[in-house]
Design an enzyme around this catalytic site. Structure first.
Site, PDB file in Angstrom:
ATOM      1  N   TYR A  23       0.838  -1.202   0.000  1.00 43.11           N
ATOM      2  CA  TYR A  23       0.000   0.000   0.000  1.00 43.11           C
ATOM      3  C   TYR A  23       0.877   1.257   0.000  1.00 43.11           C
ATOM      4  O   TYR A  23       0.611   2.214  -0.725  1.00 43.11           O
ATOM      5  CB  TYR A  23      -0.914   0.012   1.225  1.00 43.11           C
ATOM      6  CG  TYR A  23      -1.576   1.355   1.480  1.00 43.11           C
ATOM      7  CD1 TYR A  23      -2.583   1.822   0.646  1.00 43.11           C
ATOM      8  CD2 TYR A  23      -1.151   2.166   2.538  1.00 43.11           C
ATOM      9  CE1 TYR A  23      -3.170   3.055   0.851  1.00 43.11           C
ATOM     10  CE2 TYR A  23      -1.737   3.405   2.749  1.00 43.11           C
ATOM     11  CZ  TYR A  23      -2.740   3.845   1.912  1.00 43.11           C
ATOM     12  OH  TYR A  23      -3.315   5.088   2.120  1.00 43.11           O
ATOM     13  N   PRO A  76       1.639  14.726   2.463  1.00 41.91           N
ATOM     14  CA  PRO A  76       0.514  14.030   3.106  1.00 41.91           C
ATOM     15  C   PRO A  76       0.485  12.555   2.736  1.00 41.91           C
ATOM     16  O   PRO A  76       0.649  12.193   1.570  1.00 41.91           O
ATOM     17  CB  PRO A  76      -0.719  14.768   2.558  1.00 41.91           C
ATOM     18  CG  PRO A  76      -0.261  15.382   1.276  1.00 41.91           C
ATOM     19  CD  PRO A  76       1.176  15.728   1.473  1.00 41.91           C
ATOM     20  N   GLY A  78      -2.058   9.372   3.416  1.00 39.23           N
ATOM     21  CA  GLY A  78      -3.326   8.921   3.976  1.00 39.23           C
ATOM     22  C   GLY A  78      -3.223   7.536   4.587  1.00 39.23           C
ATOM     23  O   GLY A  78      -2.385   6.717   4.188  1.00 39.23           O
ATOM     24  N   SER A 105      -2.890  14.884   5.838  1.00 39.41           N
ATOM     25  CA  SER A 105      -3.858  14.417   4.859  1.00 39.41           C
ATOM     26  C   SER A 105      -5.283  14.463   5.398  1.00 39.41           C
ATOM     27  O   SER A 105      -5.527  14.223   6.586  1.00 39.41           O
ATOM     28  CB  SER A 105      -3.523  12.972   4.448  1.00 39.41           C
ATOM     29  OG  SER A 105      -4.522  12.428   3.620  1.00 39.41           O
ATOM     30  N   GLN A 126      -3.967  19.332   4.014  1.00 41.87           N
ATOM     31  CA  GLN A 126      -4.308  18.878   2.662  1.00 41.87           C
ATOM     32  C   GLN A 126      -5.802  18.586   2.597  1.00 41.87           C
ATOM     33  O   GLN A 126      -6.390  18.051   3.535  1.00 41.87           O
ATOM     34  CB  GLN A 126      -3.514  17.620   2.311  1.00 41.87           C
ATOM     35  CG  GLN A 126      -3.799  17.036   0.943  1.00 41.87           C
ATOM     36  CD  GLN A 126      -4.910  16.004   0.948  1.00 41.87           C
ATOM     37  OE1 GLN A 126      -5.222  15.406   1.969  1.00 41.87           O
ATOM     38  NE2 GLN A 126      -5.534  15.801  -0.205  1.00 41.87           N
ATOM     39  N   TYR A 128      -9.047  16.921   0.354  1.00 45.57           N
ATOM     40  CA  TYR A 128      -9.792  16.266  -0.707  1.00 45.57           C
ATOM     41  C   TYR A 128     -11.220  16.803  -0.638  1.00 45.57           C
ATOM     42  O   TYR A 128     -11.800  16.895   0.449  1.00 45.57           O
ATOM     43  CB  TYR A 128      -9.845  14.757  -0.505  1.00 45.57           C
ATOM     44  CG  TYR A 128      -8.565  14.013  -0.788  1.00 45.57           C
ATOM     45  CD1 TYR A 128      -7.966  14.077  -2.042  1.00 45.57           C
ATOM     46  CD2 TYR A 128      -7.972  13.207   0.187  1.00 45.57           C
ATOM     47  CE1 TYR A 128      -6.800  13.373  -2.310  1.00 45.57           C
ATOM     48  CE2 TYR A 128      -6.814  12.499  -0.079  1.00 45.57           C
ATOM     49  CZ  TYR A 128      -6.232  12.585  -1.327  1.00 45.57           C
ATOM     50  OH  TYR A 128      -5.086  11.885  -1.587  1.00 45.57           O
ATOM     51  N   THR A 154      -5.651  19.062  -3.207  1.00 43.12           N
ATOM     52  CA  THR A 154      -5.180  18.037  -4.129  1.00 43.12           C
ATOM     53  C   THR A 154      -6.167  17.899  -5.273  1.00 43.12           C
ATOM     54  O   THR A 154      -7.363  17.672  -5.047  1.00 43.12           O
ATOM     55  CB  THR A 154      -5.004  16.694  -3.403  1.00 43.12           C
ATOM     56  OG1 THR A 154      -3.970  16.827  -2.417  1.00 43.12           O
ATOM     57  CG2 THR A 154      -4.612  15.590  -4.369  1.00 43.12           C
ATOM     58  N   LYS A 249      -2.069  21.122  -5.373  1.00 36.56           N
ATOM     59  CA  LYS A 249      -1.173  19.963  -5.466  1.00 36.56           C
ATOM     60  C   LYS A 249      -1.681  19.014  -6.553  1.00 36.56           C
ATOM     61  O   LYS A 249      -2.849  18.638  -6.536  1.00 36.56           O
ATOM     62  CB  LYS A 249      -1.116  19.236  -4.126  1.00 36.56           C
ATOM     63  CG  LYS A 249      -0.223  17.993  -4.110  1.00 36.56           C
ATOM     64  CD  LYS A 249      -0.247  17.356  -2.728  1.00 36.56           C
ATOM     65  CE  LYS A 249       0.682  16.153  -2.622  1.00 36.56           C
ATOM     66  NZ  LYS A 249       0.213  15.020  -3.452  1.00 36.56           N
ATOM     67  N   HIS A 273       1.287  12.388  -7.698  1.00 37.00           N
ATOM     68  CA  HIS A 273       0.783  11.572  -6.591  1.00 37.00           C
ATOM     69  C   HIS A 273       1.681  10.356  -6.349  1.00 37.00           C
ATOM     70  O   HIS A 273       1.213   9.274  -5.977  1.00 37.00           O
ATOM     71  CB  HIS A 273      -0.660  11.118  -6.867  1.00 37.00           C
ATOM     72  CG  HIS A 273      -1.531  11.117  -5.648  1.00 37.00           C
ATOM     73  ND1 HIS A 273      -2.352  12.169  -5.296  1.00 37.00           N
ATOM     74  CD2 HIS A 273      -1.733  10.186  -4.693  1.00 37.00           C
ATOM     75  CE1 HIS A 273      -3.006  11.886  -4.200  1.00 37.00           C
ATOM     76  NE2 HIS A 273      -2.646  10.684  -3.800  1.00 37.00           N
ATOM     77  N   SER A 305       7.204  13.432  -5.398  1.00 39.19           N
ATOM     78  CA  SER A 305       7.144  12.185  -6.172  1.00 39.19           C
ATOM     79  C   SER A 305       8.528  11.691  -6.581  1.00 39.19           C
ATOM     80  O   SER A 305       9.147  12.212  -7.512  1.00 39.19           O
ATOM     81  CB  SER A 305       6.257  12.324  -7.419  1.00 39.19           C
ATOM     82  OG  SER A 305       4.944  12.724  -7.083  1.00 39.19           O
ATOM     83  N   ARG A 308      14.425  10.580  -3.020  1.00 39.13           N
ATOM     84  CA  ARG A 308      14.954   9.601  -2.078  1.00 39.13           C
ATOM     85  C   ARG A 308      16.325   9.975  -1.511  1.00 39.13           C
ATOM     86  O   ARG A 308      16.877   9.241  -0.701  1.00 39.13           O
ATOM     87  CB  ARG A 308      15.061   8.225  -2.754  1.00 39.13           C
ATOM     88  CG  ARG A 308      13.719   7.654  -3.216  1.00 39.13           C
ATOM     89  CD  ARG A 308      12.792   7.323  -2.055  1.00 39.13           C
ATOM     90  NE  ARG A 308      11.521   6.795  -2.500  1.00 39.13           N
ATOM     91  CZ  ARG A 308      10.429   7.531  -2.734  1.00 39.13           C
ATOM     92  NH1 ARG A 308      10.474   8.848  -2.551  1.00 39.13           N
ATOM     93  NH2 ARG A 308       9.310   6.971  -3.124  1.00 39.13           N
ATOM     94  N   GLY A 327       6.908  11.616   0.991  1.00 37.93           N
ATOM     95  CA  GLY A 327       5.937  10.849   1.751  1.00 37.93           C
ATOM     96  C   GLY A 327       6.412   9.459   2.104  1.00 37.93           C
ATOM     97  O   GLY A 327       6.498   9.100   3.281  1.00 37.93           O
TER      98      GLY A 327
END
Length: 378
Positions: A23, A76, A78, A105, A126, A128, A154, A249, A273, A305, A308, A327
């Site tokens: 996930y 964020p 979720g 989120s 954030q 939705y 977003t 975003k 995303h 996105s 690293r 994230g």
């Protein structure tokens, strides 16, 4: 010993059940966008400048009147409590202690008021917008009252991405694990013990009191059943509910950046995303220069996105981004060591960025622009 962010990823893979790790780490469809996020970052180089005084090199920046200790923050994430209970509060506290921003989120499993109280650092909300806009109204009012400093709308989730790994695990709400997933959970006793003690994660900010939302509302949020009628003109509605900075975003197209300027937004976050939505989308870094060309420094542009390493952050800053959000690495740190794990992740990225800056001859984030490669003449 954790010497880079991939060490934290591998540790998370060991301590989390497969369905939880997938996930967090997975993407949409064939995960090609997920791969492009990394390959495009890896292919970019920077040119070091020689004999520059970096004795006073600093990673600090100013954003909306607040000082960040480094030009990156926490994106964020979720449903983060499936990684570790109270995940948002633990991660927000670590970010605040590090002097870094935290974006909470809508799909958080901690009450937004409690998360805001957990950190003294910059804290953004954030949003939705689901089909029932009254939920957004409530979240906006609560976030404003709690002291969140900016709103992040977003816009890249009109429907949920096709995340095949989640489907194969049957990961949806209400969650009814099959025998294979139950066995996997049992093979991760530390994770299972924490989850059993905390109870099943809930989207607690879907009701005014911060209690458990309805099963229908939670399922809608997990499946990203959003308001597909939301358009640019609706930013006037948001402005009537929010008097602080508003950022968009999920912008990838230069024309949408132009529309955002006309709509009077205060900032952009260039994002696909994390490769979790549209698999044919370009990497964020591939489109960042075209977005910056449109904006022309009239508002801050951030990017997420695929980041690293601290040197990845340096690449985005060299192109002209104000900062970077991450994230997955934070979720990996949370899985590995809770608040301390997140703190280690953030400190590692800051150290890597500072080292890269010194090696490049840049004493401030904004001077990294001097390190872009010079086109070779034929």
């Amino acid at each position: 010993m954790m010497v880079n962010l991939d060490d934290f990823r591998q540790a998370a893979q060991r301590v989390l059940p497969r369905f939880v790790y997938d996930y967090v780490a997975g993407g949409a469809d064939d995960e090609l966008c997920l791969q492009r996020n990394r390959s495009d970052l890896e292919s970019m180089t920077l040119m070091p400048r020689s004999l520059r005084d970096t004795t006073a090199a600093s990673t600090h920046i100013q954003v909306f009147g607040r000082t960040w200790s480094a030009p990156f923050g926490v994106a964020p994430v979720g449903l983060i409590d499936v990684v570790r209970p109270q995940g948002d509060k633990l991660a927000a506290r670590a970010a605040g202690k590090a002097g870094l921003p935290y974006i909470l989120s809508t799909a958080s499993n901690s009450c937004l008021e409690e998360v805001r109280q957990a950190t003294d650092g910059p804290c953004w909300m954030q949003l939705y917008v689901m089909q029932d806009r009254s939920m957004a109204d409530t979240i906006l009012a609560r976030a404003r009252e709690a002291g969140f400093e900016a709103l992040v709308l977003t816009v890249d989730v009109p429907v949920g991405g096709y995340r095949e790994k989640d489907l194969r695990h049957g990961f949806k709400l209400p969650f009814r694990p099959g025998p294979r997933v139950l066995l996997d959970m049992a093979l991760h006793p530390n994770w299972l013990r924490r989850q059993a003690w905390a109870g099943a994660p809930q989207f607690v900010n879907l009701v005014p009191a911060g209690g458990a939302g309805s099963a229908q509302a939670q399922a809608a949020l997990l499946s990203r059943t959003m308001d597909r009628a939301l358009v640019w003109e609706d930013l006037n509605w948001l402005r009537s509910k929010w008097d602080g900075p508003v950022l968009i975003k999920g912008v990838l197209h230069p024309e949408d950046a132009r529309l955002a300027l006309h709509a009077g937004v205060d900032g952009l976050i260039v994002s696909n995303h994390g490769g979790r939505q549209l698999d044919v989308a370009p990497s964020s870094m591939a489109v960042l220069p075209s977005i910056l060309d449109v904006v022309q420094s009239r508002l801050p542009v951030f990017v997420d996105s695929g980041f690293r390493r601290g040197s990845d952050v340096a690449k985005a800053l060299a192109l002209g981004a104000q900062g970077v959000f991450m994230g997955r690495p934070v979720a990996y740190g949370l899985a590995q060591g809770g608040e301390q794990g997140v703190a280690q992740v953030l400190d590692l990225v800051r150290q890597e960025l500072l080292r890269a800056m010194i090696l490049l001859g840049a004493n401030r984030p904004e001077t990294l622009a001097d390190c872009l490669p010079v086109p070779m003449r034929g």
